[in-house]
Motif scaffolding. Structure first.
Motif, mmCIF file in Angstrom:
data_model
loop_
_atom_site.group_PDB
_atom_site.id
_atom_site.type_symbol
_atom_site.label_atom_id
_atom_site.label_comp_id
_atom_site.label_asym_id
_atom_site.label_seq_id
_atom_site.Cartn_x
_atom_site.Cartn_y
_atom_site.Cartn_z
ATOM 1 N N GLU B 46 0.834 -1.207 0.000
ATOM 2 C CA GLU B 46 0.000 0.000 0.000
ATOM 3 C C GLU B 46 0.866 1.253 0.000
ATOM 4 N N THR B 47 2.008 1.190 0.699
ATOM 5 C CA THR B 47 2.898 2.346 0.720
ATOM 6 C C THR B 47 3.500 2.586 -0.661
ATOM 7 N N LEU B 48 3.915 1.478 -1.286
ATOM 8 C CA LEU B 48 4.485 1.581 -2.629
ATOM 9 C C LEU B 48 3.473 2.204 -3.593
ATOM 10 N N LEU B 49 2.226 1.763 -3.529
ATOM 11 C CA LEU B 49 1.172 2.325 -4.381
ATOM 12 C C LEU B 49 1.028 3.815 -4.127
ATOM 13 N N SER B 50 1.072 4.188 -2.833
ATOM 14 C CA SER B 50 0.898 5.598 -2.500
ATOM 15 C C SER B 50 2.098 6.420 -2.926
ATOM 16 N N LEU B 51 3.249 5.759 -3.098
ATOM 17 C CA LEU B 51 4.422 6.454 -3.616
ATOM 18 C C LEU B 51 4.363 6.537 -5.135
ATOM 19 N N GLY B 52 3.310 5.964 -5.716
ATOM 20 C CA GLY B 52 3.127 6.082 -7.153
ATOM 21 C C GLY B 52 3.715 4.940 -7.943
ATOM 22 N N ILE B 53 4.093 3.860 -7.269
ATOM 23 C CA ILE B 53 4.656 2.732 -8.008
ATOM 24 C C ILE B 53 3.761 1.510 -7.804
ATOM 25 N N THR B 138 9.253 5.126 5.517
ATOM 26 C CA THR B 138 8.730 5.498 4.201
ATOM 27 C C THR B 138 9.763 6.304 3.419
ATOM 28 N N LEU B 139 10.420 7.264 4.129
ATOM 29 C CA LEU B 139 11.437 8.080 3.459
ATOM 30 C C LEU B 139 12.632 7.220 3.054
ATOM 31 N N ALA B 140 13.019 6.287 3.929
ATOM 32 C CA ALA B 140 14.142 5.404 3.608
ATOM 33 C C ALA B 140 13.807 4.581 2.367
ATOM 34 N N LEU B 141 12.577 4.132 2.313
ATOM 35 C CA LEU B 141 12.133 3.343 1.153
ATOM 36 C C LEU B 141 12.185 4.189 -0.125
ATOM 37 N N ALA B 142 11.682 5.418 -0.010
ATOM 38 C CA ALA B 142 11.687 6.313 -1.173
ATOM 39 C C ALA B 142 13.125 6.575 -1.625
ATOM 40 N N ASP B 143 14.029 6.769 -0.656
ATOM 41 C CA ASP B 143 15.442 6.961 -0.984
ATOM 42 C C ASP B 143 15.997 5.756 -1.727
ATOM 43 N N ILE B 147 13.181 7.911 -5.278
ATOM 44 C CA ILE B 147 12.071 8.846 -5.512
ATOM 45 C C ILE B 147 11.820 9.628 -4.226
ATOM 46 N N ARG B 148 12.856 10.280 -3.732
ATOM 47 C CA ARG B 148 12.765 10.997 -2.469
ATOM 48 C C ARG B 148 11.597 11.994 -2.471
ATOM 49 N N ALA B 149 11.407 12.648 -3.613
ATOM 50 C CA ALA B 149 10.359 13.670 -3.683
ATOM 51 C C ALA B 149 8.989 13.059 -3.399
ATOM 52 N N GLU B 150 8.769 11.850 -3.952
ATOM 53 C CA GLU B 150 7.492 11.170 -3.709
ATOM 54 C C GLU B 150 7.341 10.846 -2.224
ATOM 55 N N GLY B 151 8.460 10.424 -1.606
ATOM 56 C CA GLY B 151 8.438 10.124 -0.176
ATOM 57 C C GLY B 151 8.046 11.351 0.630
ATOM 58 N N ASP B 152 8.689 12.485 0.321
ATOM 59 C CA ASP B 152 8.362 13.725 1.031
ATOM 60 C C ASP B 152 6.894 14.100 0.824
ATOM 61 N N ARG B 153 6.420 13.870 -0.416
ATOM 62 C CA ARG B 153 5.025 14.200 -0.698
ATOM 63 C C ARG B 153 4.083 13.338 0.150
ATOM 64 N N LEU B 154 4.374 12.008 0.218
ATOM 65 C CA LEU B 154 3.501 11.109 0.971
ATOM 66 C C LEU B 154 3.498 11.470 2.455
ATOM 67 N N GLY B 276 1.289 1.066 6.980
ATOM 68 C CA GLY B 276 2.141 2.243 7.076
ATOM 69 C C GLY B 276 1.333 3.533 7.035
ATOM 70 N N LEU B 277 1.894 4.568 6.433
ATOM 71 C CA LEU B 277 1.240 5.872 6.404
ATOM 72 C C LEU B 277 -0.126 5.853 5.711
ATOM 73 N N PRO B 278 -0.277 5.111 4.587
ATOM 74 C CA PRO B 278 -1.606 5.100 3.960
ATOM 75 C C PRO B 278 -2.681 4.553 4.889
ATOM 76 N N ALA B 279 -2.326 3.548 5.699
ATOM 77 C CA ALA B 279 -3.298 3.004 6.642
ATOM 78 C C ALA B 279 -3.641 4.040 7.703
ATOM 79 N N ALA B 280 -2.616 4.795 8.153
ATOM 80 C CA ALA B 280 -2.864 5.846 9.140
ATOM 81 C C ALA B 280 -3.810 6.902 8.568
ATOM 82 N N SER B 281 -3.577 7.314 7.308
ATOM 83 C CA SER B 281 -4.461 8.288 6.658
ATOM 84 C C SER B 281 -5.877 7.756 6.575
ATOM 85 N N ARG B 282 -5.967 6.498 6.131
ATOM 86 C CA ARG B 282 -7.294 5.909 5.950
ATOM 87 C C ARG B 282 -8.050 5.882 7.270
#
Lengths: 671, 299
Positions: B46-53, B138-143, B147-154, B276-282
């Motif tokens: 779910e985190t990967l999807l929210s990062l756009g991948i 999440t940021l470590a994953l984006a790094d 795609i750090r920018a996507e991580g910061d956005r999420l 992760g974060l998407p679950a927290a948002s939901r």
């Protein structure tokens, strides 16, 4: 509450009055439990309102409804379930002639559990609304199977215990497979499996009470003929007793008692074992008083345990009653083993004509095995359907298919050798390596590791498993030395360890902690994540076993002759039995590390070898060492492809092949 | 409708569909050469999807659909078997650039490394700072994916959603909130401060009624719910026991619970408790909707 008049009971009149009597035990337990219940009740409701809450609660007051719909039915259910299990255990122990029997011995709990697991997955709605009916059906179906298998043996105690054990294991394997697929979705089932007594209305009580009462009365009527069962079969028969009818009827009643209880409140371990044993130890020697005291002590025991847990839940998380009583039962079983005298005849070894052309047969089996290996390495489903690889393509897939296959085959060799040794040593063709409790010990070690540390590495797993198997081996050696390593005693020890282990797993699952699900994988006997390095080690250990075991061939030829002839031929019984036990245990432990604690290959391979006419020790060892890996290779292949991309652990598949084979053999072989 | 809703609530409402579009956009991009990644855990997926991948492979996707629900998994994702035993041969066939796992799959790592580089991380860890750990992971994953920018956005979006729910809920809930989930007709899980739900409650400014619970959750008898006299109760449906929450309502004991009588019971759709974060948002979004009675589906 119980009165003290039990003290003057005839059965205890020999002893001085200062001794413990069943009445004192029951009264003490009841007193403690009721005191605790009163304390809790007083915290919920002022004394003035107690009567009103019990009889006609004010629906507007939460505390009154709580007392009426939760507090009181929970007390009642504990009393009913404890009493029913106590009586059921007393009858079982009488019929099966061993204090180690309890209502779950004959597959009742495992059957109910499996039925509920299947229902939860396929018809979740029904599993919620018709739980009692489904569980009852499962319990009775499992017992019906046990009954059918034991029928040709005229329901002899050993046949019932063995059939019950096998059905428990097979049901357990299927339940484990379901848990692997639906882990988190089954938390409700796991809680049921750990025997929680929480209630929120009177439905369970009103459901149980009349059924149990009927069973109790029937059991009471059977008490007289049942008492004669403690005589040997021959003397009971000479008294004109229809052994078969009495045994059958008593078992049906005991099963019904257990099945009703299990279906209403879930799996509650050891009360059925402990209550009759306590009653007997405290002086209730004759059957009828023992049955009555078992009911009362069972009730008091479960109530006291549940009260203790509710008091404890003020400071810690609440443990379900069934799980807690299971823990209490483990030391009890170990105590009991010291005083055990199972005087049971073994199954006779079948007379099979000796194989005239052993070399030809062995060669044929080896060719089939190699063919199976080749097929398994070449065939498999993929993204685009089934593919058959040419040798060149298969080379690329080798790294994925060969290590797990090699580990499974090596486990098969080790279990087969271990099983051959055990079967020859005990003279019991139904003996399996798991039954000496060593693989169970290994599994316990890993279980405790996973629970106590957050991160589990392969190395620490190996260490924990080895420690567990060595400790249980030492335990068995220490306890069995007393009886000169009498085979039946060693087997019963294994059964006891198994029982304790199953209880522990149930408790772990009931906690709902996610990391337990990862463990289930190994429990189910998975070679899934075996690395090439581990596979090499496994094969090395298997080759070592193959090299060492034939050195003991002479002992293995002599021991099946029985104690006296073997001794006459110059064999030191204790020494040879202990040495063989150690050898067999180490091979079983190594195999357990590879393919988990569950598998029937240790039974099947030696048995098939004998059936093919390999009578002497050395040929039998060799034949078993080919047949064992053959079965495991097949199981590995089926597990890999049957439900692709999902993978069934090889141990579960092997159990599903081996369990029915065992039951078929038992049914055919008339002792 | 809009005029009664606070500003941030409106922002939140418009974010949800936007994020979905975002994911779809990247799904198209992934075919054009974005990294192909296998996610061997639903929280990672779910985190990967929210990062756009869009992950190429996920274990047991049908269970993802029931437990995670949102963000939805596209049909192109390949089922690689069970949660704790992903199929090596299938993974090899898919030959991803990267495999994401959790430490729970430690034993399989040596074999997974033969397929592709393995990156193991915990998006959820029960504890007092669950959300901070989740943000870092999440940021470590984006790094790691570059795609750090996507991580910061999420991370930013999640904070916005939490802040929006905080604003939406402020002054609307009296007393503490209890998050529970039925297991069968006699037992519930109660979620404590160290759970994902507990962390979200804290972040949106609500008091957790089950503050006494040490671990992530405890399993308790149904009757214990009556002890939370002043609490507002959020009953999370679980995919494991479908329809159970509605079934409980019929019992007499249930009817006497103060939160039932006084209308402080709210049923809620499933949220992945180990996400992760998407679950927290939901969870924050559903919580805001449930406790204020305002849906955010219509912008």
């Amino acid at each position: 509450m119980t009165s003290r008049k039990g003290t003057s009971h005839k059965g205890t009149s020999r002893k001085s009055d200062a001794r413990v009597t069943p009445a004192i035990v029951a009264a003490l337990l009841f007193a403690v439990a009721i005191a605790s219940a009163l304390v809790r009740l007083a915290e919920l409701l002022p004394f003035a309102n107690w009567w009103q809450a019990a009889v006609n609660p004010d629906v507007g007051v939460y505390a009154q409804i709580l007392v009426h719909d939760s507090f009181l039915p929970r007390l009642a259910v504990a009393l009913l379930a404890g009493g029913a299990l106590g009586l059921s255990g007393a009858v079982f122990q009488q019929v099966l002639r061993t204090p180690l029997a309890d209502p779950s011995t004959l597959g009742v709990s495992a059957g109910a559990y499996l039925a509920l697991a299947l229902a939860t997955v396929w018809v979740p709605g029904l599993a919620i609304s018709a739980r009692e009916v489904i569980a009852l059906f499962g319990a009775l179906a499992a017992f019906a199977l046990v009954f059918i298998v034991a029928l040709p043996h005229r329901l002899s105690p050993l046949s019932l215990i063995l059939a019950g054990l096998v059905i428990t294991l097979v049901c357990g394997a299927v339940s484990a497979a379901i848990s692997l697929f639906y882990g988190m979705g089954l938390t409700g089932l796991f809680i049921w499996g750990s025997g929680s007594l929480n209630q929120n209305d009177w439905s369970a009580v009103s459901h149980l009470a009349p059924r149990l009462a009927l069973c109790c009365v029937s059991a009471g009527l059977l008490a007289r003929p049942l008492a004669l069962l403690s005589l040997s079969d021959e003397s009971a028969r000479s008294l004109g007793l229809s052994l078969f009818a009495v045994r059958g009827l008593s078992i049906v009643i005991a099963i019904l008692l257990a099945a009703f209880t299990v279906s209403a409140v879930g799996v509650i371990g050891f009360v059925g074992l402990a209550a009759p044993v306590i009653a007997r130890t405290a002086g209730a020697r004759r059957l009828l008083p023992r049955m009555i005291w078992s009911v009362l002590i069972g009730s008091a025991l479960l109530l006291a345990a549940d009260e203790a847990l509710q008091q404890a839940s003020r400071v810690m998380r609440e443990i379900p009653a069934g799980a807690a009583t299971a823990f209490l039962g483990v030391p009890l079983i170990l105590l009991l083993l010291k005083r055990l005298h199972p005087a049971e005849v073994h199954f006779d070894l079948e007379a099979v004509p000796c194989n005239r052309r052993p070399a030809r047969w062995l060669a044929a089996a080896a060719v089939i095995f190699l063919g199976l290996v080749w097929l398994s390495l070449s065939i498999g489903p993929s993204l685009h359907g089934w593919t058959f690889s040419t040798p060149a393509q298969a080379q690329a897939l080798m790294i994925w298919r060969l290590p797990r296959l090699a580990a499974a085959a090596a486990g098969g060799v080790l279990f087969a050798l271990s099983g051959t040794v055990i079967q020859r040593m005990t003279g019991n063709p139904m003996a399996r390596p798991e039954l000496i409790g060593v693989s169970t010990g290994a599994a316990l070690g890993i279980l405790l590791l996973v629970v106590s540390t957050p991160i589990v590495t392969p190395a620490s797993q190996l260490l924990a498993a080895t420690a567990g198997s060595v400790i249980s081996l030492l335990l068995i050696l220490a306890l069995a030395r007393r009886g000169e390593f009498r085979p039946d005693q060693v087997l019963l020890l294994g059964v006891a360890l198994n029982t304790a282990f199953v209880a522990l797993i149930t408790v772990m699952l009931g906690t709902g902690l996610p990391r337990i699900y990862g463990l289930l994988q190994w429990m189910a006997g998975s070679t899934y994540s075996v690395t090439p390095m581990q596979a090499v080690i496994a094969v090395f250990v298997a080759v070592l076993g193959l090299a060492v075991t034939p050195l003991f061939a002479r002992w293995l030829d002599l021991l099946p002759l029985g104690g006296a002839p073997a001794r006459a031929l110059g064999l030191n019984l204790s020494l040879s039995r202990a040495a063989l036990l150690v050898l067999s245990a180490f091979m079983a432990a190594a195999a357990t590390l590879l393919i988990g604690p569950l598998s029937f290959v240790g039974l099947m391979a030696p048995h098939m070898a004998r059936a093919l006419g390999f009578q002497r020790a050395l040929p039998q060892l060799l034949a078993a060492a080919i047949l064992g890996p053959l079965i495991m290779t097949l199981a590995d292949f089926i597990g890999r492809v049957a439900l692709f991309p999902n993978q069934l652990p090889v141990g579960i598949v092997a159990t599903l092949i081996g369990g029915p084979y065992f039951l078929f053999l038992m049914r055919r072989r008339v002792a | 409708m809009m005029r009664r809703r606070p500003l941030l609530g409106g922002l939140l409402a418009s974010l949800a569909p936007l994020r979905l579009l975002h994911a779809e956009g990247f799904a198209a991009a992934s075919q054009a050469g974005a990294p192909s990644i296998a996610a061997l855990d639903w929280g990672l997926a779910e985190t990967l999807l929210s990062l756009g991948i869009v992950p190429v492979a996920v274990p047991a996707p049908s269970w993802y659909d029931r437990y995670v629900v949102d963000p939805a998994l596209p049909g192109s994702v390949v089922d690689v078997g069970l949660l704790f035993s992903p199929n090596f041969e299938l993974l090899r066939e898919l030959s991803p650039d990267l495999i994401l796992t959790t430490p729970g799959l430690q034993a399989a790592v040596p074999m997974l490394q033969r397929v592709a580089p393995v990156y193991s991380l915990n998006l959820f860890q029960a504890g007092p700072d669950t959300l901070a750990i989740s943000e870092q992971a999440t940021l470590a994953l984006a790094d790691r994916i570059g795609i750090r920018a996507e991580g910061d956005r999420l991370v930013g979006e999640t904070r916005l959603v939490l802040a929006a729910s905080r604003q939406q809920l402020s002054g609307r809930v009296n007393g503490p909130v209890l998050v529970a989930s039925p297991l069968d007709d006699r037992h519930v899980s109660l979620f404590g401060a160290n759970s994902l739900y507990g962390a979200v409650l804290r972040a949106v400014g609500l008091t957790n009624a089950a503050s006494g619970i040490g671990g992530e959750f405890v399993i308790a008898g149904l009757e214990t719910l009556g002890g939370y006299a002043d609490a507002t109760v959020v009953l999370l449906e679980t995919p494991a026991a479908p329809g159970m929450a509605k079934r409980l309502v019929s019992s007499r004991l249930w009817q006497t619970f103060p939160f039932v009588r006084e209308g402080r019971l709210h049923l809620m759709a499933p949220v992945l408790g180990s996400g992760g974060l998407p679950a927290a948002s939901r969870f924050a979004r559903l919580l805001g909707e449930a406790l204020t009675g305002e849906g955010s589906s219509s912008p």
